[in-house]
Write an enzyme that holds these catalytic residues in place. Structure first.
Site, PDB file in Angstrom:
ATOM      1  N   ARG A  63     -16.153  15.606  16.992  1.00 24.59           N
ATOM      2  CA  ARG A  63     -15.799  16.475  18.123  1.00 24.59           C
ATOM      3  C   ARG A  63     -14.866  15.765  19.107  1.00 24.59           C
ATOM      4  O   ARG A  63     -13.939  16.372  19.648  1.00 24.59           O
ATOM      5  CB  ARG A  63     -17.072  16.937  18.836  1.00 24.59           C
ATOM      6  CG  ARG A  63     -16.795  17.880  19.989  1.00 24.59           C
ATOM      7  CD  ARG A  63     -18.077  18.566  20.423  1.00 24.59           C
ATOM      8  NE  ARG A  63     -17.829  19.573  21.432  1.00 24.59           N
ATOM      9  CZ  ARG A  63     -18.270  19.497  22.686  1.00 24.59           C
ATOM     10  NH1 ARG A  63     -18.972  18.448  23.083  1.00 24.59           N
ATOM     11  NH2 ARG A  63     -18.015  20.469  23.538  1.00 24.59           N
ATOM     12  N   HIS A  67     -11.332  17.175  20.567  1.00 25.88           N
ATOM     13  CA  HIS A  67     -11.047  17.297  22.000  1.00 25.88           C
ATOM     14  C   HIS A  67      -9.905  16.386  22.437  1.00 25.88           C
ATOM     15  O   HIS A  67      -9.280  16.629  23.466  1.00 25.88           O
ATOM     16  CB  HIS A  67     -12.316  17.037  22.823  1.00 25.88           C
ATOM     17  CG  HIS A  67     -13.251  18.202  22.824  1.00 25.88           C
ATOM     18  ND1 HIS A  67     -14.094  18.492  23.870  1.00 25.88           N
ATOM     19  CD2 HIS A  67     -13.480  19.171  21.900  1.00 25.88           C
ATOM     20  CE1 HIS A  67     -14.800  19.586  23.594  1.00 25.88           C
ATOM     21  NE2 HIS A  67     -14.447  20.009  22.399  1.00 25.88           N
ATOM     22  N   ASN A  95     -15.844  18.606  28.421  1.00 29.40           N
ATOM     23  CA  ASN A  95     -16.183  17.233  28.018  1.00 29.40           C
ATOM     24  C   ASN A  95     -17.352  16.623  28.786  1.00 29.40           C
ATOM     25  O   ASN A  95     -18.127  15.836  28.221  1.00 29.40           O
ATOM     26  CB  ASN A  95     -14.958  16.325  28.190  1.00 29.40           C
ATOM     27  CG  ASN A  95     -13.799  16.730  27.303  1.00 29.40           C
ATOM     28  OD1 ASN A  95     -14.000  17.392  26.278  1.00 29.40           O
ATOM     29  ND2 ASN A  95     -12.594  16.345  27.675  1.00 29.40           N
ATOM     30  N   HIS A 194     -19.120  22.693  12.646  1.00 26.38           N
ATOM     31  CA  HIS A 194     -20.419  23.001  13.264  1.00 26.38           C
ATOM     32  C   HIS A 194     -21.558  22.999  12.247  1.00 26.38           C
ATOM     33  O   HIS A 194     -22.669  23.426  12.567  1.00 26.38           O
ATOM     34  CB  HIS A 194     -20.338  24.336  14.021  1.00 26.38           C
ATOM     35  CG  HIS A 194     -19.527  24.248  15.287  1.00 26.38           C
ATOM     36  ND1 HIS A 194     -19.150  25.338  16.018  1.00 26.38           N
ATOM     37  CD2 HIS A 194     -19.027  23.165  15.955  1.00 26.38           C
ATOM     38  CE1 HIS A 194     -18.447  24.952  17.090  1.00 26.38           C
ATOM     39  NE2 HIS A 194     -18.353  23.635  17.062  1.00 26.38           N
TER      40      HIS A 194
END
Ligand code: HEM
Ligand SMILES: *[C@@H]1O[C@H](CO)[C@@H](O)[C@H](O)[C@H]1NC(C)=O
Ligand SMILES: *[C@@H]1O[C@H](CO)[C@@H](O)[C@H](O)[C@H]1NC(C)=O
Length: 322
Positions: A63, A67, A95, A194
């Site tokens: 992740r 990001h 975040n 996910h």
């Protein structure tokens, strides 16, 4: 003969930058072959150690890469700490109290610096650690294009506006990934991330209390640890995103969607009578197709670059500029 070989080499060397440029940047799979031959084994073993200590860390690093890349390209801007005169991305909405793994990246960087000082970017370390994390948790592997450089700046506002939230509609997801040159198919494949990791109650509270297209027994299960009274404000209690195998990178995420067990509203949007339903079923039934598409989409996401005029460097400490 020797002249002919030399001539061929010159042509090949001359063309290489053009070919790489056409592929979308000057990245190369062999970028560190001579500059830091131990790089990939150092990153792999350090990532393996972190994932063995805590399997969720593999999800967190994956992740972190997403990001980083979605905010002005994969330039390690997310890793910069705030200072008195600088506001970075770590405390942006998507975040703060959420992205994890900074310490692991810092530790890998220190190990890399010990063998190859000042040549490997933090951005490349994140790209390699994300690839290794997926593979260590049972997912596919792929060859990572390398040669990213680290930004001298970061943008909290871009982090707040470029990353999709868990309440996003399918149209919003398609638009936000489209803004990054990623197709709806890339978006659905990447969402398969996910299949690993955990999420805080606050990110799925609305879904388990207010959505219609949710499996009733699944909603009841998640409501047990995410009470209605907690509101959407602050409850940080974690739930696995994939209800069945949260530390194994497989295709159960897509099965969950077919069973209306997507944890986020945005997850279930991929299987709610819209354009991605067919692809969700394809991935659910064909793990090999998912693995290929996921690896390909990770390559595309990983080649997002900051704009050409962005000043860059090879950071020595991923937390701060040199
Ligand atoms: C499609 C749009 C996406 C949305 C709306 C979204 C949203 C979220 C949210 C809300 C969380 C939980 C955060 C928290 O509770 O603090 C999460 C976790 C996670 N996301 Fe996404 N995400 C998306 C796409 C992606 C992509 C493209 C990747 C990677 C390729 C990814 C990988 C992950 C992982 C692995 C976790 C678990 C992290 C952990 O356990 O530390 N997500 N995501
Ligand atoms: C860093 O980025 C911010 C916001 O994007 C900008 O306001 C600031 O001028 C930049 N600082 C430097 C030194 O480039
Ligand atoms: C709810 O989930 C279960 C699996 O836990 C599944 O058997 C069932 O078909 C799902 N119901 C719906 C309406 O999708």
């Amino acid at each position: 003969m020797a002249a002919a070989v030399r001539c061929f080499l010159m042509v090949a060397v001359g063309l290489a930058p053009l070919l790489a440029g056409a592929a979308g940047g000057k990245l190369s799979t062999r970028f560190y072959d001579s500059k830091c031959p131990s790089l990939q084994s150092v990153v792999r073993s350090a990532t393996a150690q972190a994932v063995a200590a805590e399997p969720r860390m593999g999800a967190s690093i994956l992740r972190l890469f997403f990001h980083d890349c979605f905010v002005n390209g994969c330039d390690a801007s997310i890793l910069l700490d705030d200072t008195a005169s600088f506001t970075g991305e770590k405390n942006a909405g998507p975040n703060a109290n959420s992205v994890r793994g900074y310490d692991v990246i810092d530790a890998i960087k220190a190990q890399v610096e010990a063998s190859c000082s000042g040549v490997v970017s933090c951005a490349d370390i994140v790209a390699l650690a994300a690839r290794d994390s997926v593979n260590l948790l049972g997912g596919p592997t792929w060859t990572v294009q390398l040669g990213r450089r680290d930004a001298l700046n970061a943008s909290q506002s871009a982090a707040n506006s470029n990353l999709p939230g868990p309440g996003s509609s399918l149209a919003t997801l398609i638009t936000m990934f489209g803004n990054k040159g990623l197709s709806p198919r890339d978006m659905t494949a990447l969402s398969g991330a996910h299949t690993i990791g955990h999420a805080r109650c606050t990110t799925f509270h609305d879904r388990i209390y207010n959505d219609a297209n949710i499996n009733a027994s699944f909603a009841a299960l998640r409501q047990q640890t995410c009470p209605q009274s907690s509101g959407t404000g602050g409850d940080a209690t974690l739930a696995p995103i994939d209800v069945s195998t949260p530390t194994w990178f497989d295709t159960t995420y897509f099965e969950n969607l077919a069973n209306k067990q997507g944890l986020f509203h945005s997850d279930q949007e991929l299987y709610n009578g819209g354009s991605q339903d067919v692809l969700v079923r394809v991935y659910m039934r064909n793990p090999d197709i998912f693995a290929l598409d996921f690896a390909k989409a990770m390559g595309k996401m990983g080649s997002l670059m900051p704009s050409a005029d962005t000043p860059t460097e090879i950071r020595l400490d991923c937390k701060k500029i040199n």
